[in-house]
Design an enzyme around this catalytic site. Structure first.
Site, PDB file in Angstrom:
ATOM      1  N   GLU A  44       1.637  -8.620   7.333  1.00 21.46           N
ATOM      2  CA  GLU A  44       0.955  -9.872   6.953  1.00 21.46           C
ATOM      3  C   GLU A  44       1.019 -10.891   8.088  1.00 21.46           C
ATOM      4  O   GLU A  44       1.728 -10.711   9.089  1.00 21.46           O
ATOM      5  CB  GLU A  44       1.578 -10.424   5.672  1.00 21.46           C
ATOM      6  CG  GLU A  44       1.422  -9.433   4.525  1.00 21.46           C
ATOM      7  CD  GLU A  44       1.892  -9.957   3.180  1.00 21.46           C
ATOM      8  OE1 GLU A  44       2.666 -10.943   3.140  1.00 21.46           O
ATOM      9  OE2 GLU A  44       1.481  -9.360   2.157  1.00 21.46           O
ATOM     10  N   GLU A  55      -2.244   1.503   4.719  1.00 17.73           N
ATOM     11  CA  GLU A  55      -3.095   2.684   4.919  1.00 17.73           C
ATOM     12  C   GLU A  55      -3.842   2.604   6.240  1.00 17.73           C
ATOM     13  O   GLU A  55      -3.942   3.590   6.977  1.00 17.73           O
ATOM     14  CB  GLU A  55      -4.107   2.804   3.773  1.00 17.73           C
ATOM     15  CG  GLU A  55      -3.489   3.007   2.396  1.00 17.73           C
ATOM     16  CD  GLU A  55      -3.179   1.711   1.672  1.00 17.73           C
ATOM     17  OE1 GLU A  55      -2.840   0.696   2.321  1.00 17.73           O
ATOM     18  OE2 GLU A  55      -3.258   1.712   0.432  1.00 17.73           O
TER      19      GLU A  55
HETATM   20  N1  THU Z   1      -1.846  -3.869   0.488  1.00 16.66           N
HETATM   21  C1  THU Z   1      -1.673  -2.698   1.175  1.00 16.66           C
HETATM   22  O1  THU Z   1      -1.003  -2.660   2.219  1.00 16.66           O
HETATM   23  N2  THU Z   1      -2.252  -1.588   0.691  1.00 16.66           N
HETATM   24  C2  THU Z   1      -2.896  -1.503  -0.509  1.00 16.66           C
HETATM   25  O2  THU Z   1      -3.304  -0.434  -0.897  1.00 16.66           O
HETATM   26  C3  THU Z   1      -3.093  -2.713  -1.308  1.00 16.66           C
HETATM   27  C4  THU Z   1      -2.667  -3.980  -0.682  1.00 16.66           C
HETATM   28  C5  THU Z   1      -1.125  -5.059   0.958  1.00 16.66           C
HETATM   29  C6  THU Z   1      -1.929  -6.147   1.546  1.00 16.66           C
HETATM   30  C7  THU Z   1      -1.010  -7.347   1.340  1.00 16.66           C
HETATM   31  O3  THU Z   1      -0.071  -7.407   2.395  1.00 16.66           O
HETATM   32  C8  THU Z   1      -0.263  -7.014   0.067  1.00 16.66           C
HETATM   33  O4  THU Z   1      -0.437  -5.628  -0.134  1.00 16.66           O
HETATM   34  C9  THU Z   1      -0.741  -7.770  -1.155  1.00 16.66           C
HETATM   35  O5  THU Z   1      -2.096  -7.680  -1.288  1.00 16.66           O
END
Ligand code: THU
Length: 126
Positions: A44, A55
């Protein structure tokens, strides 16, 4: 490499996620045709839109290492229920294998297996 093993690897890397804003960590493990595994976690940023999902980080690592034939991806998230790849990640995965196997799990590590085509039936492909 079976489905449970790939989920185990996704779970192992999940704590490496950098998630000071959502506190929602995700780990991914991408299995290639050469039977190598590339992992990824979500990273993030204080400028929220710059966040990259677990992913996509796994895909970009594999591509960077010269591999683009993918068989399966396992996803482990911090939710109680099953964590599925978001639409953006499904589209990126579709670029390389529209029939990719997608393995998801819940907090108890119960597993579900889908095909990418099932989760993103009208994917955009040129
Ligand atoms: N996120 C992922 O890394 N993969 C997913 O399949 C869904 C969402 C992350 C993005 C963000 O850092 C956090 O999960 C909340 O949305």
């Amino acid at each position: 490499m079976d489905e449970k093993e790939l989920i185990k690897i996704a779970r192992q890397v999940q704590p490496n996620a950098y998630v000071p804003y959502s506190h929602f960590s995700v780990g991914a493990a991408l299995l290639t045709a050469r039977q190598n595994v590339y992992t990824g976690v979500n990273v993030e940023n204080s400028s929220y839109g710059l966040t990259v999902c677990a992913e996509r980080n796994a895909v970009f690592k594999a591509i960077s290492e010269g591999e683009k034939q993918f068989e399966a991806i396992a996803v482990a998230g911090s939710a109680e229920g099953f964590t599925y790849p978001c639409g953006a990640c499904l589209q990126v995965l579709a670029e390389f294998n529209p029939d990719l196997k997608i393995i998801v799990c819940d907090r108890q590590n119960n597993i579900k297996v889908h095909s990418l085509r099932e989760l993103l039936p009208q994917m955009f492909l040129l």
